[in-house]
Design an enzyme around this catalytic site. Structure first.
Site, PDB file in Angstrom:
ATOM      1  N   THR A 229      38.564  -2.971  41.278  1.00 52.01           N
ATOM      2  CA  THR A 229      37.842  -2.236  40.235  1.00 52.01           C
ATOM      3  C   THR A 229      38.792  -1.484  39.317  1.00 52.01           C
ATOM      4  OG1 THR A 229      37.521  -0.340  41.714  1.00 52.01           O
ATOM      5  CG2 THR A 229      35.754  -1.967  41.618  1.00 52.01           C
TER       6      THR A 229
ATOM      7  N   TYR B  66      29.124   2.257  51.510  1.00 56.33           N
ATOM      8  CA  TYR B  66      29.920   3.289  50.851  1.00 56.33           C
ATOM      9  C   TYR B  66      29.698   4.655  51.498  1.00 56.33           C
ATOM     10  CZ  TYR B  66      31.715   6.226  47.034  1.00 56.33           C
ATOM     11  OH  TYR B  66      32.415   7.151  46.279  1.00 56.33           O
TER      12      TYR B  66
ATOM     13  N   ASP C  82      46.248  -4.097  48.725  1.00 61.20           N
ATOM     14  CA  ASP C  82      44.949  -3.706  49.270  1.00 61.20           C
ATOM     15  C   ASP C  82      45.207  -2.802  50.476  1.00 61.20           C
ATOM     16  OD1 ASP C  82      42.420  -3.580  50.558  1.00 61.20           O
ATOM     17  OD2 ASP C  82      41.853  -5.513  49.693  1.00 61.20           O
TER      18      ASP C  82
ATOM     19  N   ASN D 192      45.276   3.449  57.671  1.00 62.24           N
ATOM     20  CA  ASN D 192      46.627   3.114  57.245  1.00 62.24           C
ATOM     21  C   ASN D 192      47.302   4.285  56.544  1.00 62.24           C
ATOM     22  OD1 ASN D 192      46.795   0.453  58.254  1.00 62.24           O
ATOM     23  ND2 ASN D 192      45.648  -0.341  56.503  1.00 62.24           N
TER      24      ASN D 192
ATOM     25  N   PHE E  84      39.654   4.801  37.415  1.00 65.49           N
ATOM     26  CA  PHE E  84      39.256   5.856  36.479  1.00 65.49           C
ATOM     27  C   PHE E  84      39.923   7.184  36.828  1.00 65.49           C
ATOM     28  CE2 PHE E  84      35.560   9.031  36.140  1.00 65.49           C
ATOM     29  CZ  PHE E  84      36.023   9.571  34.960  1.00 65.49           C
TER      30      PHE E  84
END
Length: 324
Positions: free
Chosen positions: A37, A147, A58, A101, A13
């Protein structure tokens, strides 16, 4: 100067809108997303643009990029409660391994990096509005902890890489944001209420509806992210980005129903565990350091948002559950 920007979570989004805005300003974008997502439909209009490159990846795994990188916007992580709770271990890994990373890449390339943190680092706050100095009331072992604590850990790693290795960092604590390209099954107040109202389903409020949220339109938030990234004076401390206009969840439901011209009844259901009682940013630091504040009212922002959801629902059956 044209910048080469890496946007992780770039098909999501906010990431897709950020990619749009950066390209509009003459920069090039490498968009990285694992599509957990994110959605290719969000960036379909950019595919084929010579200033845009998409890589499915990823961020838990190391990322190799050829050529220079000037800016890294790390937006990779599911932000929807029902989605990040589906695989909480992966959510936490995304927050921690992902930022490790990206920080390593920033260090190697001499790039400036912005971490998309969240108002959830404040937990269920006892004060409102929440300034950046507030340390919050948090739960390390709840359903939302993967989260919330992942984002808190990412902030710590950003701070440590800056202090120990000199990485140029920016931390944005993002409060509730809404707008076109939200997933209809996102599970947060605006997406839930709008999709329910447009589908003539009951608008479901979790709890008594007195808990509060502040809602920022995505155009304003994107401007804030870029202003924060490009500020030469803000420093490494976290900055709240959000709209300080505070509404109860009950008020939001009634406003959405009115703007949608819906007859959906409003019903109440059990409140989720750790659902915060109040969310409202103190944006004094953003005003002073960035000259930024949102300008779009909730009523104004809902118009294009509802139009987008109406078109999405023509072919999508939304799922409901969770709240934020």
């Amino acid at each position: 100067m044209a910048l080469r920007c890496l946007v992780t979570g770039g098909a999501g989004f906010l990431g897709s809108h950020l990619s749009d805005r950066l390209i509009e300003r003459g920069h090039s974008v490498i968009c990285v997303d694992n599509l957990q997502t994110g959605r290719l439909s969000n960036i379909a209009h950019l595919l084929g643009n010579p200033a845009f490159e998409y890589r499915q990846h990823d961020v838990i795994a190391p990322l190799e990029i050829s050529g220079r990188i000037d800016r890294i916007y790390n937006l990779a992580c599911a932000a929807s409660p029902p989605k990040y709770q589906r695989d909480p271990i992966h959510t936490f890994q995304t927050c921690v391994f992902g930022i490790l990373n990206m920080l390593g890449l920033a260090q190697r390339e001499g790039a400036r990096i912005l971490q998309a943190s969240t108002s959830e680092v404040y937990g269920d706050p006892e004060i409102s509005p929440q300034p950046e100095s507030y340390r919050g009331v948090v739960n390390t072992v709840g359903p939302r902890s993967c989260y919330d604590e992942g984002k808190r850990a990412a902030e710590t790693l950003m701070h440590d890489f800056h202090e120990a290795r000199g990485v140029d960092i920016r931390i944005a604590r993002i409060f509730n944001t809404y707008g076109p390209r939200m997933d209809p099954g996102d599970g947060r107040v605006v997406s839930n209420f709008v999709t329910q109202a447009l589908s003539d389903k009951p608008i479901t409020i979790y709890g008594d509806g007195m808990q509060t949220r502040s809602l920022c339109f995505m155009d304003d938030l994107i401007e804030g992210l870029i202003a924060l990234m490009e500020s030469e004076t803000v420093g490494p401390e976290p900055v709240n980005l959000g709209n300080p206009g505070e509404f109860s969840v009950g008020e939001i439901a009634r406003i959405v129903r009115e703007v949608c011209a819906s007859n959906s009844p409003i019903i109440h259901s059990e409140r989720p565990i750790d659902d915060p009682h109040q969310r409202c940013p103190d944006i004094g630091r953003a005003k002073a350091a960035l000259g930024w504040e949102p300008t779009t009212s909730l009523a104004e922002g809902l118009i294009p948002t509802i139009a987008y959801f109406r078109s999405e629902l023509a072919g999508v059956e939304p799922e409901f559950g969770g709240a934020a």
